[in-house]
Design a protein around this motif. Sequence first.
Motif, PDB file in Angstrom:
ATOM      1  N   THR A 205       0.828  -1.205   0.000  1.00 53.31           N
ATOM      2  CA  THR A 205       0.000   0.000   0.000  1.00 53.31           C
ATOM      3  C   THR A 205       0.862   1.256   0.000  1.00 53.31           C
ATOM      4  O   THR A 205       0.602   2.205  -0.763  1.00 53.31           O
ATOM      5  CB  THR A 205      -0.927   0.005   1.230  1.00 53.31           C
ATOM      6  N   LEU A 206       1.896   1.282   0.834  1.00 48.46           N
ATOM      7  CA  LEU A 206       2.766   2.450   0.876  1.00 48.46           C
ATOM      8  C   LEU A 206       3.509   2.650  -0.443  1.00 48.46           C
ATOM      9  O   LEU A 206       3.798   3.783  -0.840  1.00 48.46           O
ATOM     10  CB  LEU A 206       3.765   2.318   2.029  1.00 48.46           C
ATOM     11  N   ARG A 207       3.795   1.548  -1.137  1.00 49.90           N
ATOM     12  CA  ARG A 207       4.434   1.675  -2.449  1.00 49.90           C
ATOM     13  C   ARG A 207       3.496   2.386  -3.431  1.00 49.90           C
ATOM     14  O   ARG A 207       3.934   3.177  -4.274  1.00 49.90           O
ATOM     15  CB  ARG A 207       4.823   0.297  -2.981  1.00 49.90           C
ATOM     16  N   HIS A 208       2.201   2.096  -3.339  1.00 51.91           N
ATOM     17  CA  HIS A 208       1.244   2.824  -4.175  1.00 51.91           C
ATOM     18  C   HIS A 208       1.276   4.314  -3.850  1.00 51.91           C
ATOM     19  O   HIS A 208       1.226   5.158  -4.758  1.00 51.91           O
ATOM     20  CB  HIS A 208      -0.165   2.273  -3.966  1.00 51.91           C
ATOM     21  N   PHE A 209       1.360   4.652  -2.575  1.00 52.63           N
ATOM     22  CA  PHE A 209       1.421   6.057  -2.190  1.00 52.63           C
ATOM     23  C   PHE A 209       2.672   6.719  -2.779  1.00 52.63           C
ATOM     24  O   PHE A 209       2.619   7.853  -3.273  1.00 52.63           O
ATOM     25  CB  PHE A 209       1.443   6.201  -0.670  1.00 52.63           C
ATOM     26  N   GLU A 210       3.798   6.033  -2.711  1.00 54.07           N
ATOM     27  CA  GLU A 210       5.047   6.561  -3.247  1.00 54.07           C
ATOM     28  C   GLU A 210       4.916   6.864  -4.733  1.00 54.07           C
ATOM     29  O   GLU A 210       5.332   7.922  -5.206  1.00 54.07           O
ATOM     30  CB  GLU A 210       6.187   5.562  -3.010  1.00 54.07           C
ATOM     31  N   GLN A 211       4.345   5.921  -5.472  1.00 51.55           N
ATOM     32  CA  GLN A 211       4.264   6.087  -6.922  1.00 51.55           C
ATOM     33  C   GLN A 211       3.227   7.124  -7.323  1.00 51.55           C
ATOM     34  O   GLN A 211       3.470   7.933  -8.222  1.00 51.55           O
ATOM     35  CB  GLN A 211       3.956   4.735  -7.572  1.00 51.55           C
ATOM     36  N   PHE A 212       2.079   7.113  -6.643  1.00 44.11           N
ATOM     37  CA  PHE A 212       1.040   8.075  -6.997  1.00 44.11           C
ATOM     38  C   PHE A 212       1.482   9.501  -6.705  1.00 44.11           C
ATOM     39  O   PHE A 212       1.129  10.432  -7.443  1.00 44.11           O
ATOM     40  CB  PHE A 212      -0.255   7.764  -6.242  1.00 44.11           C
ATOM     41  N   SER A 213       2.255   9.703  -5.650  1.00 44.94           N
ATOM     42  CA  SER A 213       2.621  11.063  -5.257  1.00 44.94           C
ATOM     43  C   SER A 213       3.581  11.732  -6.232  1.00 44.94           C
ATOM     44  O   SER A 213       3.873  12.922  -6.088  1.00 44.94           O
ATOM     45  CB  SER A 213       3.230  11.066  -3.843  1.00 44.94           C
ATOM     46  N   THR A 214       4.077  10.996  -7.226  1.00 49.15           N
ATOM     47  CA  THR A 214       4.885  11.618  -8.278  1.00 49.15           C
ATOM     48  C   THR A 214       4.037  12.081  -9.450  1.00 49.15           C
ATOM     49  O   THR A 214       4.532  12.792 -10.327  1.00 49.15           O
ATOM     50  CB  THR A 214       5.932  10.626  -8.820  1.00 49.15           C
ATOM     51  N   ARG A 215       2.760  11.697  -9.474  1.00 50.87           N
ATOM     52  CA  ARG A 215       1.913  11.959 -10.645  1.00 50.87           C
ATOM     53  C   ARG A 215       1.453  13.421 -10.688  1.00 50.87           C
ATOM     54  O   ARG A 215       1.315  14.089  -9.666  1.00 50.87           O
ATOM     55  CB  ARG A 215       0.701  11.034 -10.633  1.00 50.87           C
ATOM     56  N   ASP A 216       1.169  13.888 -11.902  1.00 49.88           N
ATOM     57  CA  ASP A 216       0.729  15.260 -12.133  1.00 49.88           C
ATOM     58  C   ASP A 216      -0.793  15.339 -12.186  1.00 49.88           C
ATOM     59  O   ASP A 216      -1.450  14.441 -12.724  1.00 49.88           O
ATOM     60  CB  ASP A 216       1.299  15.790 -13.450  1.00 49.88           C
ATOM     61  N   LEU A 217      -1.326  16.425 -11.658  1.00 49.27           N
ATOM     62  CA  LEU A 217      -2.753  16.696 -11.701  1.00 49.27           C
ATOM     63  C   LEU A 217      -2.961  18.133 -12.138  1.00 49.27           C
ATOM     64  O   LEU A 217      -2.277  19.049 -11.648  1.00 49.27           O
ATOM     65  CB  LEU A 217      -3.388  16.479 -10.325  1.00 49.27           C
ATOM     66  N   THR A 218      -3.872  18.333 -13.052  1.00 49.78           N
ATOM     67  CA  THR A 218      -4.182  19.697 -13.462  1.00 49.78           C
ATOM     68  C   THR A 218      -4.740  20.480 -12.284  1.00 49.78           C
ATOM     69  O   THR A 218      -4.405  21.650 -12.072  1.00 49.78           O
ATOM     70  CB  THR A 218      -5.191  19.690 -14.617  1.00 49.78           C
ATOM     71  N   TYR A 219      -5.579  19.823 -11.502  1.00 55.74           N
ATOM     72  CA  TYR A 219      -6.137  20.425 -10.289  1.00 55.74           C
ATOM     73  C   TYR A 219      -5.670  19.590  -9.105  1.00 55.74           C
ATOM     74  O   TYR A 219      -6.096  18.439  -8.937  1.00 55.74           O
ATOM     75  CB  TYR A 219      -7.666  20.469 -10.366  1.00 55.74           C
ATOM     76  N   GLU A 220      -4.787  20.157  -8.290  1.00 54.64           N
ATOM     77  CA  GLU A 220      -4.188  19.399  -7.194  1.00 54.64           C
ATOM     78  C   GLU A 220      -5.238  18.926  -6.190  1.00 54.64           C
ATOM     79  O   GLU A 220      -5.051  17.925  -5.507  1.00 54.64           O
ATOM     80  CB  GLU A 220      -3.124  20.246  -6.484  1.00 54.64           C
ATOM     81  N   GLY A 221      -6.344  19.637  -6.125  1.00 54.31           N
ATOM     82  CA  GLY A 221      -7.415  19.227  -5.225  1.00 54.31           C
ATOM     83  C   GLY A 221      -8.086  17.919  -5.632  1.00 54.31           C
ATOM     84  O   GLY A 221      -8.879  17.366  -4.872  1.00 54.31           O
ATOM     85  N   ASP A 222      -7.762  17.407  -6.827  1.00 54.53           N
ATOM     86  CA  ASP A 222      -8.323  16.129  -7.280  1.00 54.53           C
ATOM     87  C   ASP A 222      -7.556  14.923  -6.746  1.00 54.53           C
ATOM     88  O   ASP A 222      -7.942  13.784  -7.022  1.00 54.53           O
ATOM     89  CB  ASP A 222      -8.303  16.052  -8.817  1.00 54.53           C
ATOM     90  N   ALA A 223      -6.466  15.156  -6.020  1.00 53.86           N
ATOM     91  CA  ALA A 223      -5.568  14.054  -5.653  1.00 53.86           C
ATOM     92  C   ALA A 223      -6.294  12.923  -4.930  1.00 53.86           C
ATOM     93  O   ALA A 223      -6.107  11.741  -5.251  1.00 53.86           O
ATOM     94  CB  ALA A 223      -4.409  14.578  -4.797  1.00 53.86           C
ATOM     95  N   LEU A 224      -7.129  13.252  -3.958  1.00 48.02           N
ATOM     96  CA  LEU A 224      -7.821  12.207  -3.205  1.00 48.02           C
ATOM     97  C   LEU A 224      -8.863  11.495  -4.068  1.00 48.02           C
ATOM     98  O   LEU A 224      -8.952  10.262  -4.054  1.00 48.02           O
ATOM     99  CB  LEU A 224      -8.473  12.803  -1.954  1.00 48.02           C
ATOM    100  N   ASP A 225      -9.616  12.263  -4.839  1.00 47.00           N
ATOM    101  CA  ASP A 225     -10.614  11.635  -5.716  1.00 47.00           C
ATOM    102  C   ASP A 225      -9.954  10.721  -6.738  1.00 47.00           C
ATOM    103  O   ASP A 225     -10.509   9.684  -7.115  1.00 47.00           O
ATOM    104  CB  ASP A 225     -11.434  12.701  -6.439  1.00 47.00           C
TER     105      ASP A 225
END
Length: 746
Positions: free
Chosen positions: A462-482
């Motif tokens: 699970t933590l590995r998923h967090f590590e990888q996802f946290s490098t991803r780009d979002l046009t709207y940073e508020g979308d991160a949780l969704d």
Amino acid sequence: MSSHSSSRSSVSDYPVQEHQDNTDSLCERCKGIDFPSLFNHISLTERTWSKLSHRARHCGLLDLGVLKEPEETTTCILCRFFYSVRWPQAPTSLDPVNHYHLRLFTTIEVSKSSFPKSGNMSGATVCSVVPGKVSEFTRETLDDCHEAYYNFCEPGALLRANGYFVPDESWTPTSTTPEDGYGGAYVLARGRRVDPEKVDFDLIKGWLRECDHDHIESRPVRSAPHSAAPIRCIDCFSREVVKLPPGADYVALSYVWGGISAAGMVKRGQEGTGGKIFVSKDVPQVIGDSIMAVKSIGKRYLWVDQCCIDQNDSADKMTQIQNMDNIYQGAYLTIVAAAGKDSAYGLPGVTTRPRKAQQLYVNIPGSFALVGSLPTAHEVIRNSIWATRGWTYQEAVLPRRLLIFTDYQAHLVCPARIWCEDKAFDKEPSTETMIAHQPVPVLSQIFETKRYRRGATDLRDTLRHFEQFSTRDLTYEGDALDAIRGLLARRPFYTYYGVLVWRYDDDDEKPPPENTSLPVEFFQSLWFFFEPCAENNIEVRRRVEFPSWSWLGWKAAKGVDYSKINPSLSNDEESEYRLERKATFWAEGNDGSHVLLVDLLPSATSSSDNKWNARVIPELSPYLWVENMVLKLRFQELEDHEKRPDYPDEGYPRAKFQDKDVGGWIDLVHRPRTRDDPLYQRLVTETWECLLLCCTFFDMKFLVLEWSDRTMAYSRIGTLDLFASPEQYEALLERVSHSVKKIRLG
């Protein structure tokens, strides 16, 4: 639900090679190469390979000498082919760098995105044109009396996934049984010419039939209801957006939006259609191509977020976002549009857009054809825009099967196998019933990430998923949780703002909290830091839409780092690694009230139509109230001769805490570049408040805090790990200012 594109360099175009003429002659050297023997013989078994270094390369060496430009050499079609498929760069220690040789490799050395790792492929061979002289290799007789030539190549000489060639699929060996006395199945590694203009959907349908029959774990997961609201899909024959019929197969689409608005993609039918909704003919190319692809594989329904979610209805949009795990895991397969930078690019080879390159190919007179490899899914996707976007991460993790379209070829990836257009595989032996394989996460097949099994390793997975996802780009940073809710809903933990709160047990109807103490997983998921990223001068970026105590609150090029997690940590009172002196946490409601975090967990009386989504605890305000010991500490400069033994030297000035026999390292989120940096000067001259999260028998974990008058709360600016026994800790408290506080953390 993909978002907008971002700039990213793509894989360089694969070199184009025209079809070689059969009438060209061969030089004397090339006439003597016995390719049938090379490809139809297992030189070394897997048992022998295990005796060699992972960077050792085995026999089958043939000196090619100096390879020249095609126009400077003879008309020998093999010499020209060797020049075209040679490795582009030689290791720096080899001289001259234009001296090459042929060498065999086993398929276990080639990217797993090229060959399945089944037992019957372990001894097959591929060939490559490699820099270096045969005379520089060492000859050694192994224990089983087989001779091998190998040397220890520099990293630059490692086999590229698209740097080899194999016989054309039309060639059938005279014998498929190795003559060296070893048993076991043997399957020839053969290549297939890929049509640069169009995808071979008949081939893909064959892959799907084999996968449907043989791979239990590839079946759609529909244990939970399809939705809290009915799933709407595009009927690819009528282009009407309809409610999915019960039990019907559907295909999902994962792509990059690219700034195109959803407005106008669907429209009401003309009078007399009963208000039916249809997909416009003006949809982006990727949607139109996907509709064609679905029909071409014999299916009818396609789910596309921009067309099947009412973009103007916020309630419908949130319902569907919370249902993403069911949508993608319930799909027959998910199409991945991995080519191009946005939705206007489409799926190469499906309708109007051709593939980028042809394969290198040579037809040897009187013998057989050789086919060069194309870039693999792993090689192309890791450099794609699609792989950088936040919304596409769970769209690759959740599905059971991916049909990936790149600029070079199509790939089908399932938990048991990978198929690609440029490889021809004999069907694996199977029984009349479906075969159960060890399930493999599809995403790890593509990116070759380390895999963990269920059980004690769920935390690391699970933590590995967090590590990888946290490098991803979002046009709207508020979308991160969704953008990751679907993945969180399928993890074996309850989460709050992405932080693990409690392990979920499928055998229990509800979690069994008996007191206010939270489990070790909660404290471990709070304990993250950031690995320095000196290249490109990239700093960690704060996502202000999320709290600093959650990993969702940060974005960095290398992601959040959980490498310091100790899997031996335990709540067990008898364990040497048990957690003690743990902080107590309350969630702050929007009305300012305080609720113990464990009280937010579902109770026996709470009802939920979907137990999976119940694992994502509804968010209140972004603030936590935390009670524990707070120490006021000063940090010291790290001398030039000092260096953290477990940390790479990236040229960043660092600081430490040292007080008699108690010491530790501080990791700030934003790393100062020089000692003159104002942040570094503050670090080594001011006093900092450090909140104790928890401690074990040998160390103490602190959050380094900073007060904000704007938010009237503390924020996390770093972590501190002090190494000390309980006795040393008690002695430290006599020398530093400290107090038990209940603080507001945002």
